[in-house]
Design a protein around this motif. Sequence first.
Motif, PDB file in Angstrom:
ATOM      1  N   VAL A 113     -30.535  11.591  -8.695  1.00 23.79           N
ATOM      2  CA  VAL A 113     -30.333  10.587  -9.741  1.00 23.79           C
ATOM      3  C   VAL A 113     -31.683  10.107 -10.260  1.00 23.79           C
ATOM      4  O   VAL A 113     -32.715  10.245  -9.606  1.00 23.79           O
ATOM      5  CB  VAL A 113     -29.566   9.349  -9.218  1.00 23.79           C
ATOM      6  CG1 VAL A 113     -28.141   9.698  -8.892  1.00 23.79           C
ATOM      7  CG2 VAL A 113     -30.286   8.748  -8.011  1.00 23.79           C
ATOM      8  N   GLU A 114     -31.621   9.560 -11.457  1.00 21.61           N
ATOM      9  CA  GLU A 114     -32.775   8.900 -12.047  1.00 21.61           C
ATOM     10  C   GLU A 114     -32.507   7.404 -12.073  1.00 21.61           C
ATOM     11  O   GLU A 114     -31.390   6.958 -11.788  1.00 21.61           O
ATOM     12  CB  GLU A 114     -32.982   9.437 -13.461  1.00 21.61           C
ATOM     13  CG  GLU A 114     -33.491  10.873 -13.426  1.00 21.61           C
ATOM     14  CD  GLU A 114     -33.175  11.655 -14.682  1.00 21.61           C
ATOM     15  OE1 GLU A 114     -32.213  11.290 -15.400  1.00 21.61           O
ATOM     16  OE2 GLU A 114     -33.896  12.633 -14.938  1.00 21.61           O
ATOM     17  N   GLN A 115     -33.530   6.665 -12.443  1.00 22.99           N
ATOM     18  CA  GLN A 115     -33.398   5.204 -12.473  1.00 22.99           C
ATOM     19  C   GLN A 115     -32.145   4.770 -13.233  1.00 22.99           C
ATOM     20  O   GLN A 115     -31.390   3.902 -12.783  1.00 22.99           O
ATOM     21  CB  GLN A 115     -34.646   4.594 -13.105  1.00 22.99           C
ATOM     22  CG  GLN A 115     -34.505   3.102 -13.379  1.00 22.99           C
ATOM     23  CD  GLN A 115     -35.846   2.483 -13.766  1.00 22.99           C
ATOM     24  OE1 GLN A 115     -36.846   2.656 -13.064  1.00 22.99           O
ATOM     25  NE2 GLN A 115     -35.862   1.765 -14.866  1.00 22.99           N
ATOM     26  N   GLU A 116     -31.915   5.388 -14.377  1.00 21.41           N
ATOM     27  CA  GLU A 116     -30.783   5.025 -15.230  1.00 21.41           C
ATOM     28  C   GLU A 116     -29.460   5.100 -14.466  1.00 21.41           C
ATOM     29  O   GLU A 116     -28.583   4.249 -14.618  1.00 21.41           O
ATOM     30  CB  GLU A 116     -30.754   5.972 -16.431  1.00 21.41           C
ATOM     31  CG  GLU A 116     -29.783   5.594 -17.517  1.00 21.41           C
ATOM     32  CD  GLU A 116     -30.099   4.227 -18.130  1.00 21.41           C
ATOM     33  OE1 GLU A 116     -31.280   3.805 -18.094  1.00 21.41           O
ATOM     34  OE2 GLU A 116     -29.148   3.579 -18.607  1.00 21.41           O
ATOM     35  N   ASP A 117     -29.314   6.124 -13.640  1.00 22.21           N
ATOM     36  CA  ASP A 117     -28.065   6.305 -12.885  1.00 22.21           C
ATOM     37  C   ASP A 117     -27.874   5.189 -11.863  1.00 22.21           C
ATOM     38  O   ASP A 117     -26.761   4.709 -11.650  1.00 22.21           O
ATOM     39  CB  ASP A 117     -28.089   7.651 -12.158  1.00 22.21           C
ATOM     40  CG  ASP A 117     -28.390   8.793 -13.115  1.00 22.21           C
ATOM     41  OD1 ASP A 117     -27.697   8.887 -14.138  1.00 22.21           O
ATOM     42  OD2 ASP A 117     -29.325   9.564 -12.838  1.00 22.21           O
ATOM     43  N   VAL A 118     -28.962   4.795 -11.224  1.00 18.04           N
ATOM     44  CA  VAL A 118     -28.870   3.730 -10.221  1.00 18.04           C
ATOM     45  C   VAL A 118     -28.501   2.413 -10.903  1.00 18.04           C
ATOM     46  O   VAL A 118     -27.613   1.683 -10.446  1.00 18.04           O
ATOM     47  CB  VAL A 118     -30.197   3.591  -9.439  1.00 18.04           C
ATOM     48  CG1 VAL A 118     -30.106   2.459  -8.423  1.00 18.04           C
ATOM     49  CG2 VAL A 118     -30.541   4.897  -8.745  1.00 18.04           C
TER      50      VAL A 118
END
Lengths: 584, 584
Positions: free
Chosen positions: B241-246
């Motif tokens: 995941v990337e920041q956006e997903d978290v």
Amino acid sequence: MYRTNTCGELTISNVGQEVTLCGWLQRSRDLGGMTFIDLRDRYGITQLAFNMETNPALCEQARRLGREYVIQVEGIVIERSSKNNKIPTGEIEIEVRSLTVLNEAKTPPFTIEDNSDGGDDLRMKYRYLDIRRNPVRRNLELRHRMAMLVRNYLNSQQFLEIETPMLIKSTPEGARDFVVPSRMNPGEFYALPQSPQQYKQLLMVAGMDRYFQIVRCFRDEDLRADRQPEFTQIDCEMSFVEQEDVLNMFEGMTKHLFKEVKGLQFDHFPRMTWHEAMRRYGSDKPDIRFGMEFVELNDVVKGKGFGLFDGAELVVGICVKGCAEYTRKQLDALTDFVKRPQVGAGSMVYVKYNADGSFKSSVDKFYTQDDQRAIADRFQAQPGDLMLILCGPAMKTRGQLCALRLEMGGQLGLRNPDVYAPLWVIDFPLLEWDDETQRFYAMHHPFTAPKPEDEALMDQPERWGDIRANAYDIVINGVEVGGGSVRIHDRTLQNKMFHTLGFSDEQAAAQFGFLMDAFTYGAPPHAGLAFGFDRLCSLFGGVDTIRDFIAFPKNNSGRDVMSGSPSPISKEQLEELQIDVKLK
Amino acid sequence: MYRTNTCGELTISNVGQEVTLCGWLQRSRDLGGMTFIDLRDRYGITQLAFNMETNPALCEQARRLGREYVIQVEGIVIERSSKNNKIPTGEIEIEVRSLTVLNEAKTPPFTIEDNSDGGDDLRMKYRYLDIRRNPVRRNLELRHRMAMLVRNYLNSQQFLEIETPMLIKSTPEGARDFVVPSRMNPGEFYALPQSPQQYKQLLMVAGMDRYFQIVRCFRDEDLRADRQPEFTQIDCEMSFVEQEDVLNMFEGMTKHLFKEVKGLQFDHFPRMTWHEAMRRYGSDKPDIRFGMEFVELNDVVKGKGFGLFDGAELVVGICVKGCAEYTRKQLDALTDFVKRPQVGAGSMVYVKYNADGSFKSSVDKFYTQDDQRAIADRFQAQPGDLMLILCGPAMKTRGQLCALRLEMGGQLGLRNPDVYAPLWVIDFPLLEWDDETQRFYAMHHPFTAPKPEDEALMDQPERWGDIRANAYDIVINGVEVGGGSVRIHDRTLQNKMFHTLGFSDEQAAAQFGFLMDAFTYGAPPHAGLAFGFDRLCSLFGGVDTIRDFIAFPKNNSGRDVMSGSPSPISKEQLEELQIDVKLK
């Protein structure tokens, strides 16, 4: 998001879709014209296809990847020519268009397969690789699922999960505490809880009515194979209930777990008193998946001139169905088994009921064919059966015969891990005599209530051993998975109990004062139970060792060989805590 | 079972039923011919009626009961003549037929009422009585409910709850560890986890993909009012995941909590960079329930001969709507407020925009009416507004103005606990300079990844302070309820980070060696976040102190005054552990 799908979800219905997957390279097969890679994540395995003819550069790149590389691929879902119906994704594969290495991997020190070539120690050191293996991953998934089921079940029964402190007061009674020096209060220590026993009773005094907690507990014991210094309990307590209510509640919860996890339905769990369990199985946690119950023989075998039996407090045996053909060698092995120091018997007597109706025993000298027939009758034995008999002091002999019974059950395949036989063992003795310290100890703990009808015996010290407690264990397949008791909520009775355990008023006040105080402000009748959650999971997982159900377990010396803990700490830390290491 | 019903469930539809209830005597009213008792349990209150005419003996017995007695009554549900529509059971009462005292109670040291007469210390000592009070009980119920909601939500998102060890390796980086001497490994110590940070990253390396745990953490810090030595986190980590997903995942979870617990719906949570938050609110956890944003004034106020402003790095203020009428006394009080050592400003300048369009300020000597109009224009102030201005070193002054802004927000009732304003603060600096030790520290922790576009700055030590991290906090009403980051999964970048933090290779290996090793065996990209669960509960409960949401909290010296912990341990315990207390 690095991916559009997991490696466990694409099927024939996804054919034609453009997807991005991520995972670890499980294995790779180079077939010349084609290279196939099994890409693995927690959810499954998906096959990746690389074609040497249509995209030689990409295929070359794929061939250079090592095991456990972390990669990301983009491609199209296509139907496989040779399908694999063993996995959900077995009808498709990914025709890969592009490949990114997200991280390289050194070759792992053991194979990441269901049956790994790694030994226990190596797998513990690299536990993060061991967890990648299906069996370990599945154990942790099962544990998660069981915790969810337990919580939702108890929530539906109006239990509240309430967190109790981990830094508590040390109480020398019971097992050894782990302690934590307090920097802010030099010279003083917290203890880590062996269980939230006192706090859950306080929560009942506080009117919380129904409490539970899936909670870490700690015991500084010398470790056996299936013990851990930290372990997890499903800890429960209820107010305004009697023993019957607690048994019903947690039988309900256990049935719910059996149904949801194993698809098994139970009518209701049998119950057995502690005395009966000891008499019939020589154990307070009998494995009742099979019979082979104890048969007592004193009146049948004594007085025939066989000194060993004549002098024994108890002669007791089991009848092993269909094993009369056991060879001398097999019987010797069983004798060796019972003579092992862990079992501790002095000898074993066998009686074979031969297929032709005759008898053959290791004590033919003392027992005629008729005598042996009388023994066989007592066992309700049939031709073809083998009777195994031990003798000695009653309780000790029962324990030895219990070990032999379990051994025979194992040898005969009667302890099938897919069969579950739950059982309540009730009416435990309240007190247990300790020869070494010459005093009685609480068999459960000092807050366990005696059965009301036995309360009067507390005034007769010579009868203390006979007092039964309102205490119960839940046993599944010979494993004690939980236990509890009705608690004493009356201050006078509690004081009497402390007296029985040899506590002075001062000692009782120093150790349990705040709980005793609390009881004077309106304690409701209450009772509870705690399950060993690690053990419950291992039982449902069909595995013997709890270690397999703990993500990061410790070894038998209490060490985590992966992180290298425990370890020395710095001088500065010790100075701040105002303690010194003083090795003997 | 001691009861047929709880004290919270009987209504008019039960009239005529024979019931048995148990509970605590909340209060009793003797009206001569009748005696009424309010019987309380966790579920509610039911009124009991005793009639002096029809059953004088029973009525006499009832009159002798004291507050908090635990009783059991049998009787008939009847309709009340004078109804109480404030409680669900208010239309009925129980005509009591028989009464059993289950336990007596000493008079509690404080009243068990919503507003108790007991002070904090007394209520802590008798916490089990304090919990009987509705507000405390409701807090613990809310906590239970929120934990259930969180678990079920994350379970539905394929997270697994995995328990990580409590006895771990001590790592001197960060806050102070609590340590636990190991008896089996003399001279060595475990540490209690400050967070499961390393273990959750290992679980990502292990392929567990989505992990969470509601977990106890420990920090041996000098305690402030809202800190506890043990506290609970909702600890989470995700792979690929990337920041956006978290952010999306945990915004989803938080919205779910708001909806279920408070009935509030949110579109999406605003985001603000750390630099913007500092500039607009002087805080990395701004309370955005109200505006009153910072306005920078350097170019408007400098060069008018006012030395304080001319010499300041930053002149910055807030516009307080409609407060131009503040009296001299009120303004002096605000000046005193900002001069308090906790805030630390040297002075405060005000400019009043009077209703008649004129200006009045504490610096009229230096600023003409036109100058003040220019200032007011910059603030976009209206007649009737009050402008408050501070000056000095930029970051320090922003912090001081932040305190003043929150104070004004409070005074004007703009910080309504029933209004919720969530916010993501993103792009935190990666490193923080420490003047005392003359080195950079990781603002989150050493595993936080820099933003890819700032990675190059790691090779320019003079720019280290400018590197932004892929780190984020979730802030609600000015409270940081959670935070996390994208982690470094690349060994080379991690080594560079350790170098930046001044770790030698040996130091890094000694402290984090097993994690670094793990990363060489195929670490996936991963990121995570942890919520402070105690704080989250207190926020949803509309209360400022986390202590109110912990069943058995400790005081500011880390003591549990109820149980008297910590406490000295015995010589024998110390000897077994091979440690000595060595008080300075």
